[in-house]
Design a protein around this motif. Structure first.
Motif, PDB file in Angstrom:
ATOM      1  N   ALA A   1       3.356  11.402  -8.584  1.00  0.00           N
ATOM      2  CA  ALA A   1       3.506  12.353  -9.685  1.00  0.00           C
ATOM      3  C   ALA A   1       2.481  12.139 -10.799  1.00  0.00           C
ATOM      4  CB  ALA A   1       4.917  12.257 -10.259  1.00  0.00           C
ATOM      5  N   GLU A   2       1.486  11.284 -10.575  1.00  0.00           N
ATOM      6  CA  GLU A   2       0.482  11.004 -11.599  1.00  0.00           C
ATOM      7  C   GLU A   2      -0.598  12.093 -11.609  1.00  0.00           C
ATOM      8  OE1 GLU A   2       0.844   8.490 -13.830  1.00  0.00           O
ATOM      9  OE2 GLU A   2       2.771   8.282 -12.804  1.00  0.00           O
ATOM     10  N   PRO A   3      -1.376  12.199 -12.704  1.00  0.00           N
ATOM     11  CA  PRO A   3      -2.418  13.235 -12.778  1.00  0.00           C
ATOM     12  C   PRO A   3      -3.430  13.150 -11.639  1.00  0.00           C
ATOM     13  CG  PRO A   3      -2.051  12.238 -14.937  1.00  0.00           C
ATOM     14  CD  PRO A   3      -1.261  11.427 -13.964  1.00  0.00           C
TER      15      PRO A   3
ATOM     16  N   ALA B   1       0.832  -1.206   0.000  1.00  0.00           N
ATOM     17  CA  ALA B   1       0.000   0.000   0.000  1.00  0.00           C
ATOM     18  C   ALA B   1       0.869   1.260   0.000  1.00  0.00           C
ATOM     19  CB  ALA B   1      -0.925  -0.008   1.217  1.00  0.00           C
ATOM     20  N   GLU B   2       1.873   1.301   0.866  1.00  0.00           N
ATOM     21  CA  GLU B   2       2.774   2.446   0.921  1.00  0.00           C
ATOM     22  C   GLU B   2       3.479   2.627  -0.417  1.00  0.00           C
ATOM     23  OE1 GLU B   2       5.557   3.952   4.407  1.00  0.00           O
ATOM     24  OE2 GLU B   2       6.479   2.274   3.344  1.00  0.00           O
ATOM     25  N   ALA B   3       3.885   1.513  -1.055  1.00  0.00           N
ATOM     26  CA  ALA B   3       4.562   1.587  -2.348  1.00  0.00           C
ATOM     27  C   ALA B   3       3.645   2.163  -3.420  1.00  0.00           C
ATOM     28  CB  ALA B   3       5.046   0.197  -2.757  1.00  0.00           C
ATOM     29  N   ILE B   4       2.378   1.755  -3.435  1.00  0.00           N
ATOM     30  CA  ILE B   4       1.433   2.272  -4.430  1.00  0.00           C
ATOM     31  C   ILE B   4       1.317   3.784  -4.331  1.00  0.00           C
ATOM     32  CG2 ILE B   4      -1.034   2.392  -4.998  1.00  0.00           C
ATOM     33  CD1 ILE B   4      -1.149  -0.652  -4.435  1.00  0.00           C
ATOM     34  N   PHE B   5       1.127   4.304  -3.133  1.00  0.00           N
ATOM     35  CA  PHE B   5       0.943   5.747  -2.990  1.00  0.00           C
ATOM     36  C   PHE B   5       2.217   6.520  -3.299  1.00  0.00           C
ATOM     37  CE2 PHE B   5      -2.926   4.392  -0.983  1.00  0.00           C
ATOM     38  CZ  PHE B   5      -3.809   5.410  -1.291  1.00  0.00           C
ATOM     39  N   ALA B   6       3.379   5.946  -2.978  1.00  0.00           N
ATOM     40  CA  ALA B   6       4.632   6.610  -3.337  1.00  0.00           C
ATOM     41  C   ALA B   6       4.798   6.673  -4.852  1.00  0.00           C
ATOM     42  CB  ALA B   6       5.808   5.867  -2.706  1.00  0.00           C
ATOM     43  N   GLN B   7       4.448   5.602  -5.548  1.00  0.00           N
ATOM     44  CA  GLN B   7       4.613   5.565  -7.003  1.00  0.00           C
ATOM     45  C   GLN B   7       3.551   6.388  -7.730  1.00  0.00           C
ATOM     46  OE1 GLN B   7       4.738   1.184  -7.098  1.00  0.00           O
ATOM     47  NE2 GLN B   7       6.719   1.331  -8.101  1.00  0.00           N
TER      48      GLN B   7
END
Length: 364
Positions: free
Chosen positions: A185-187, A176-182
């Motif tokens: 910078a998305e729209p 979960a933490e990885a998803i939000f970090a990645q």
């Protein structure tokens, strides 16, 4: 249970170091934008669909995270010792990953699994040095794994009980933490939905708890395959629901597993097996490489969430999981003969996806 002697303590310390070193050698998994049909992108609100690609783990699936966590949990509780046989009840991918970690620690490994498990997964478990012990149905794996562990003085990892507690849901580089970090910078950096399926329930528990802990508005949708008990149990708010079991390996269970935490799930949907397999093939064509059927389950549910968002005039993003690669299923889900033998008719769902490609609207 072994006493915590200085020798046992030293063995645990070295075993933890090896598992952590393996983690350090593996970069985080990729997050891909899944290209949607141009017709879907050119009309209505913008919704982006992302795939968290768990197939790039060293053992090729999402279950690598779980296996690592289960071994660390058992080690740090003092449950494993030098030479102990590690036993697990599994439908395949978890056992592949656990065989890898058992070999890393120099421990014998036995996987208790249904006879229907794909030959490709059996071969991988054996390649990592594990042994496969077969039972006739998914419901028999628990007692048989427990019996074997007691018989040989080993340890039953019991993924279905410990999956939800072995991973630190507050962070510590969980999925979960990885998803939000990645996504930062998305729209649309905060997803409207995260869509997962449940095998143990550990991944949905980790993600759902993290969403609450970080106070994200993201909703959690769990996609459940045919024959699984999770959907019925969640709908009826009971832990006693049962089902015949799932034909989509790695997800769905014949009972509500202890690691399934329904209280963190916003919505659930049941996905027909034909939809899972048809969507698996559709995703594979769009990515240019084969994915597994549980990925098809996830994406079919995610496409439904996209349709709901567009109907409501809502733009945003959805993240789901690419659980494993399709090379494990060449003789099953990618075999037209196997699909026909199972009595599964892909035609309605392949037609629906073809309509989606042409018009941007998915007939659900």
């Amino acid at each position: 249970m072994p006493r915590l002697t200085p020798e046992h303590r030293a063995w645990i310390d070295e075993a933890v170091r090896r598992v952590e070193a393996d983690s350090n050698r593996s970069a985080d998994t990729h997050l891909h934008v899944l290209p949607l049909p141009e017709a879907a992108r050119s009309s209505g609100p913008e919704v982006e669909l992302y795939l968290k690609d768990e197939s790039v783990h060293p053992t090729g699936s999402l279950k690598h995270r779980l296996a690592r966590s289960l071994f660390l949990y058992a080690l740090c509780n003092g449950w494993l010792h030098a030479g102990a046989t590690v036993v697990e009840a599994s439908s395949g991918s978890t056992a592949v990953s656990e065989a890898y970690f058992a070999r890393l620690l120099g421990l014998p490994f036995v996987a208790v699994m249904p006879r229907s498990t794909s030959p490709e997964k059996v071969a991988l478990i054996e390649w990592y040095g594990g042994r496969c012990h077969f039972v006739d149905s998914a419901g028999q794996v628990y007692d048989e794994a427990r019996r074997l562990a007691a018989e040989c003085g080993g340890h039953y990892l019991d993924q279905f009980t410990y999956a939800e507690r072995a991973t630190d849901w507050r962070g510590n580089n969980n999925i979960a933490e990885a998803i939000f970090a990645q996504m930062a910078a998305e729209p649309h950096p905060i997803p409207s939905w995260i869509v997962v399926s449940a095998g143990t329930g550990g991944t949905s528990a980790t993600i759902g708890r993290y969403l609450h802990y970080r106070r994200h508005p993201t909703r959690l949708l769990v996609a459940d395959p045919e024959g699984s008990a999770f959907y019925d149990g969640w709908e009826a708010d009971t832990s006693t629901a049962t089902g015949p079991g799932s034909r989509i390996e790695g997800i769905g269970r014949p009972r509500i597993e202890p690691s399934f935490v329904g209280g963190v799930v916003d919505e659930m949907t049941r996905v027909p097996d034909a939809a899972s397999i048809a969507t698996m093939r559709w995703v594979s064509a769009r990515l240019g490489r084969d994915v597994g059927a549980s990925t098809g389950t996830n994406v079919w549910a995610a496409l439904g969430a996209i349709e709901q968002m567009r109907a409501a005039g809502e733009s945003g993003s959805i993240v789901t999981l690419l659980c494993d690669g399709g090379d494990r299923y060449t003789t099953t889900y990618y075999s037209d003969a196997w699909v026909a033998d199972q009595g599964i008719d892909l035609a309605p769902y392949l037609a629906a996806l073809a309509t989606y490609d042409e018009t941007g609207e998915l007939p659900l």
